[in-house]
Design an enzyme around this catalytic site. Structure first.
Site, PDB file in Angstrom:
ATOM      1  N   CYS A   1      12.820 -47.950  -6.500  1.00  0.00           N
ATOM      2  CA  CYS A   1      11.761 -47.629  -5.547  1.00  0.00           C
ATOM      3  C   CYS A   1      10.908 -46.506  -6.132  1.00  0.00           C
ATOM      4  O   CYS A   1      11.323 -45.801  -7.045  1.00  0.00           O
ATOM      5  CB  CYS A   1      12.327 -47.220  -4.194  1.00  0.00           C
ATOM      6  SG  CYS A   1      13.403 -45.771  -4.240  1.00  0.00           S
TER       7      CYS A   1
ATOM      8  N   CYS B   1       8.543 -42.392 -10.042  1.00  0.00           N
ATOM      9  CA  CYS B   1       9.912 -42.748 -10.459  1.00  0.00           C
ATOM     10  C   CYS B   1       9.947 -43.939 -11.409  1.00  0.00           C
ATOM     11  O   CYS B   1      10.917 -44.099 -12.146  1.00  0.00           O
ATOM     12  CB  CYS B   1      10.770 -43.071  -9.243  1.00  0.00           C
ATOM     13  SG  CYS B   1      10.895 -41.703  -8.113  1.00  0.00           S
TER      14      CYS B   1
ATOM     15  N   HIS C   1      18.699 -38.490 -11.369  1.00  0.00           N
ATOM     16  CA  HIS C   1      17.476 -39.294 -11.393  1.00  0.00           C
ATOM     17  C   HIS C   1      16.295 -38.411 -11.813  1.00  0.00           C
ATOM     18  O   HIS C   1      15.576 -37.905 -10.964  1.00  0.00           O
ATOM     19  CB  HIS C   1      17.270 -39.904  -9.997  1.00  0.00           C
ATOM     20  CG  HIS C   1      15.969 -40.596  -9.783  1.00  0.00           C
ATOM     21  ND1 HIS C   1      15.247 -41.206 -10.792  1.00  0.00           N
ATOM     22  CD2 HIS C   1      15.253 -40.796  -8.644  1.00  0.00           C
ATOM     23  CE1 HIS C   1      14.139 -41.728 -10.281  1.00  0.00           C
ATOM     24  NE2 HIS C   1      14.124 -41.499  -8.995  1.00  0.00           N
TER      25      HIS C   1
HETATM   26  C1  LIG Z   1      19.438 -33.741  -1.255  1.00  0.00           C
HETATM   27  C2  LIG Z   1      18.935 -32.467  -1.944  1.00  0.00           C
HETATM   28  C3  LIG Z   1      17.897 -31.772  -1.064  1.00  0.00           C
HETATM   29  C4  LIG Z   1      20.151 -31.547  -2.122  1.00  0.00           C
HETATM   30  O1  LIG Z   1      19.741 -30.433  -2.856  1.00  0.00           O
HETATM   31  P1  LIG Z   1      20.670 -29.163  -3.030  1.00  0.00           P
HETATM   32  O2  LIG Z   1      20.993 -28.597  -1.670  1.00  0.00           O
HETATM   33  O3  LIG Z   1      20.038 -28.276  -4.036  1.00  0.00           O
HETATM   34  O4  LIG Z   1      21.963 -29.845  -3.647  1.00  0.00           O
HETATM   35  P2  LIG Z   1      23.325 -29.212  -4.112  1.00  0.00           P
HETATM   36  O5  LIG Z   1      23.753 -29.904  -5.336  1.00  0.00           O
HETATM   37  O6  LIG Z   1      23.228 -27.716  -4.107  1.00  0.00           O
HETATM   38  O7  LIG Z   1      24.297 -29.694  -2.963  1.00  0.00           O
HETATM   39  C5  LIG Z   1      24.285 -29.097  -1.662  1.00  0.00           C
HETATM   40  C6  LIG Z   1      25.718 -28.853  -1.235  1.00  0.00           C
HETATM   41  O8  LIG Z   1      26.381 -30.104  -1.149  1.00  0.00           O
HETATM   42  C7  LIG Z   1      27.544 -30.082  -1.975  1.00  0.00           C
HETATM   43  N1  LIG Z   1      27.712 -31.429  -2.536  1.00  0.00           N
HETATM   44  C8  LIG Z   1      26.782 -32.160  -3.180  1.00  0.00           C
HETATM   45  N2  LIG Z   1      27.295 -33.347  -3.523  1.00  0.00           N
HETATM   46  C9  LIG Z   1      28.562 -33.358  -3.089  1.00  0.00           C
HETATM   47  C10 LIG Z   1      29.599 -34.315  -3.142  1.00  0.00           C
HETATM   48  N3  LIG Z   1      29.432 -35.489  -3.726  1.00  0.00           N
HETATM   49  N4  LIG Z   1      30.786 -34.000  -2.579  1.00  0.00           N
HETATM   50  C11 LIG Z   1      30.976 -32.806  -1.981  1.00  0.00           C
HETATM   51  N5  LIG Z   1      30.023 -31.851  -1.905  1.00  0.00           N
HETATM   52  C12 LIG Z   1      28.835 -32.133  -2.443  1.00  0.00           C
HETATM   53  C13 LIG Z   1      27.271 -29.031  -3.021  1.00  0.00           C
HETATM   54  O9  LIG Z   1      28.448 -28.519  -3.563  1.00  0.00           O
HETATM   55  C14 LIG Z   1      26.502 -28.006  -2.245  1.00  0.00           C
HETATM   56  O10 LIG Z   1      27.419 -27.230  -1.515  1.00  0.00           O
HETATM   57  P3  LIG Z   1      27.149 -25.658  -1.243  1.00  0.00           P
HETATM   58  O11 LIG Z   1      25.894 -25.636  -0.396  1.00  0.00           O
HETATM   59  O12 LIG Z   1      28.365 -25.245  -0.528  1.00  0.00           O
HETATM   60  O13 LIG Z   1      26.947 -25.056  -2.582  1.00  0.00           O
HETATM   61  C15 LIG Z   1      18.299 -32.767  -3.353  1.00  0.00           C
HETATM   62  O14 LIG Z   1      19.286 -33.215  -4.230  1.00  0.00           O
HETATM   63  C16 LIG Z   1      17.206 -33.789  -3.258  1.00  0.00           C
HETATM   64  O15 LIG Z   1      16.098 -33.471  -2.833  1.00  0.00           O
HETATM   65  N6  LIG Z   1      17.474 -35.045  -3.645  1.00  0.00           N
HETATM   66  C17 LIG Z   1      16.500 -36.108  -3.602  1.00  0.00           C
HETATM   67  C18 LIG Z   1      15.643 -36.070  -4.809  1.00  0.00           C
HETATM   68  C19 LIG Z   1      14.487 -37.017  -4.688  1.00  0.00           C
HETATM   69  O16 LIG Z   1      13.792 -37.082  -3.698  1.00  0.00           O
HETATM   70  N7  LIG Z   1      14.240 -37.785  -5.733  1.00  0.00           N
HETATM   71  C20 LIG Z   1      13.200 -38.748  -5.740  1.00  0.00           C
HETATM   72  C21 LIG Z   1      13.692 -39.975  -5.144  1.00  0.00           C
HETATM   73  S1  LIG Z   1      12.406 -41.105  -4.794  1.00  0.00           S
END
Ligand SMILES: CC(C)(COP(=O)(O)OP(=O)(O)OC[C@H]1O[C@@H](n2cnc3c(N)ncnc32)[C@H](O)[C@@H]1OP(=O)(O)O)[C@@H](O)C(=O)NCCC(=O)NCCS
Length: 394
Positions: free
Chosen positions: A371, A88, A340
Site C-alpha cells: 500500500c 512507500c 519498513h
Molecule cells: C506505531 C509507532 C507510532 C510506534 O512508535 P514508537 O512509540 O516510537 O515505537 P517503539 O518501538 O518505541 O514502541 C513503543 C512501545 O511498544 C513496545 N513494543 C513495540 N513492539 C513491541 C512488541 N512486539 N512486543 C512488546 N512490546 C513492543 C516498545 O518496547 C515500546 O515500549 P516502551 O514505551 O515501554 O518503551 C511507529 O512505529 C509508527 O508510526 N509506525 C508506522 C509507520 C508508518 O506509518 N509507516 C508508513 C506506513 S504506510
C-alpha cells in the site's frame, strides 16, 4: 528479468538506531557496490541507468539519488541515474519503470532500488500539502497520517479485530526469527560499517526484531493514533532506516553477460483508492495486475505483502479469501518485524520472493504488493524460472 537483489540490514530509526550517524546516500551506495561485487560478470559500464527512490528527497536523500549514488559507488561517469518517488512504493516503481524500459528494448541492464532514513527524514517533515486538499474536501485531514488510515480500516471492517492484527504481528516476529535461524535472510544482506560514540561496528542483521513478542505483551501497548484504538507499535511497521537495490536485465543481455536470472516480471499495476483507507490499495492493484497477466489469485503460490500495518494486510487477505496464517503469505515474516524504510521496501519484497522461488520450484507465480500513502496500491507479479512449466504459456 530480476537478476539479483540485496539490501542493507534495516536499522531502528532515531538517535538510538544503528544508522543515526550514517548518511542515507551511503546506505544506497552500499547496496550498489554490494550488487556489483556479487555479480562480477556484469561490466559496470553496461549499466544503462540507475533509478533510486526516496520519499523525502532532501539533504542526503536529495540531489537526484540515482546519479549521486552511481558516482559514489564508482560506476563510470557514462552511467546515468535518476530519483523516483511514489512514497512507500518508490523502489517498486523504480523496478517497474526501468523494467518497462527493458521491455521496450531501450535498456539492457539497470539498477533499481530505494532508500529511506526515517531517522534523518521523519515522515512528512517540511511537507506543505496544498490547502485545497482540505478546503475542497479532496483528502481528509487525518488521511495524511498513515496510522490514522489504519485505524479507519479497523472502523470500516469491524471483523478485522485488534486481536487478529496483534496475532498477525506476533506471527511476523516469529517467522522472521525462524527465517534468520534457518539462514534465509542473511545471504541478501550487505553489511554496513557503523560509526558510533563507542567506536566502529558492523551492521549485519535487522535491528528492530522482537521475537519474544507475546499476545499478552501486545495487549498492553498504547494506541498512539487514537485513544482506545487498535493500531499499536506491535501491529504496525516500525520507523526504519535502510536501503535496497536490484539488477534487472533483458533476457538476452542476461544470457550474453552470464547473469543468472531469479524471476521474470509478468505484469504490474498501480491503483488509487480513497486516501483515508490507503491500506486497501493493494486489492485493486493486484486485481488489475492479475487481469493483465491472465491469472487468477489461485495461481499465486507465494505472496510477499508489505506489512505497513497488520490490519491492512488482513484486509487484502479477507478480500481474496486467504486465511490470516496461510503459508503462502510472507513465509519469512515481514515489515512489522523487519521494518519498513518507506521507499526501500519494494525491492526487499522482491529479493525475498526471488530467494523463495529458488527453494520452491513447485511454485510458478508469486506476488509482491504494497500500500502507498495518499491512497494507492502497487503489485508486481513474477514467474519462477525454476518451475518446470516456466516460459511455456498457461
Ligand atoms: C506505531 C509507532 C507510532 C510506534 O512508535 P514508537 O512509540 O516510537 O515505537 P517503539 O518501538 O518505541 O514502541 C513503543 C512501545 O511498544 C513496545 N513494543 C513495540 N513492539 C513491541 C512488541 N512486539 N512486543 C512488546 N512490546 C513492543 C516498545 O518496547 C515500546 O515500549 P516502551 O514505551 O515501554 O518503551 C511507529 O512505529 C509508527 O508510526 N509506525 C508506522 C509507520 C508508518 O506509518 N509507516 C508508513 C506506513 S504506510
Amino acid at each position: 528479468m530480476f537478476v539479483d537483489g540485496v539490501r542493507t540490514p534495516f536499522g531502528r530509526a532515531g538517535e538510538k538506531g544503528m544508522y543515526w550517524n550514517t548518511r542515507a546516500d551511503d546506505l544506497a551506495v552500499k547496496t550498489i557496490t554490494g550488487l556489483l561485487e556479487r555479480n562480477p560478470s556484469l561490466p559496470p559500464a553496461r549499466v544503462d541507468d540507475v533509478a533510486i527512490a526516496a520519499t523525502t528527497q532532501q539533504g542526503d536523500q536529495g540531489l537526484t539519488l540515482g546519479r549521486t549514488a552511481a558516482i559514489l559507488a564508482g560506476l563510470p561517469m557514462s552511467v546515468p541515474g535518476f530519483a523516483i518517488d511514489r512514497m512507500c512504493a518508490g523502489a517498486m516503481t523504480a523496478v517497474t519503470t526501468t523494467g518497462s524500459g527493458i521491455g521496450f528494448g531501450q535498456y539492457d541492464v539497470v539498477i533499481a532500488g530505494g532508500v529511506e532514513h526515517m531517522g534523518r527524514h521523519p515522515m512528512g517533515l517540511d511537507a506543505d500539502p496544498n490547502p485545497r486538499f482540505l478546503a475542497e474536501k479532496l483528502v481528509a485531514a487525518d488521511a495524511l497520517n498513515m496510522g490514522n488510515t489504519a485505524e479507519r480500516l479497523h472502523d470500516r471492517f469491524p471483523e478485522l479485530t485488534k486481536e487478529r492484527a496483534d496475532r498477525f504481528g506476533m506471527l511476523s516476529q516469529q517467522k522472521v526469527q525462524a527465517a534468520y535461524d534457518a539462514g534465509h535472510i542473511q545471504p541478501d544482506l550487505v553489511p554496513v560499517a557503523l560509526r558510533t560514540e563507542s567506536g566502529w561496528g558492523l551492521a549485519t542483521e535487522d535491528e528492530g526484531r522482537r521475537p519474544e513478542t507475546t499476545m499478552e505483551g501486545l495487549a498492553t501497548l498504547k494506541t498512539p493514533f487514537r485513544p482506545h484504538g487498535r493500531v499499536t507499535a506491535g501491529n504496525a511497521s516500525p520507523l526504519t532506516d535502510g536501503a535496497t537495490a536490484a539488477i534487472l536485465a533483458s533476457s538476452d543481455a542476461a544470457k550474453e553477460l552470464g547473469l543468472s536470472t531469479k524471476m521474470r516480471m509478468v505484469s504490474f499495476a498501480f491503483a488509487g483508492v480513497e486516501p483515508e483507507v490507503m491500506g486497501i490499495g493493494p486489492i485493486p492493484s493486484t486485481e488489475k495486475a492479475l487481469k493483465r497477466a491472465g491469472l487468477d489469485i489461485s495461481d499465486i503460490g507465494l505472496f510477499e505483502l508489505n506489512e505497513a500495518f497488520a490490519v491492512q494486510v488482513l484486509s487484502f487477505l479477507d478480500h481474496f479469501g486467504i486465511a490470516d496464517d496461510d503459508e503462502r503469505v510472507n513465509p519469512w515474516g515481514g515489515a512489522i518485524a523487519i521494518g519498513h524504510p518507506l521507499a526501500a521496501s519494494g525491492v526487499r519484497l522482491m529479493t525475498q520472493l526471488a530467494r523463495q522461488f529458488e527453494q520452491r520450484p513447485d511454485v510458478r507465480y508469486g506476488v509482491t504488493a504494497m500500500c502507498v500513502g495518499l491512497g494507492q496500491g502497487g503489485t508486481v507479479i513474477w514467474e519462477n524460472p525454476h518451475h518446470k512449466r516456466y516460459g511455456k504459456g498457461r
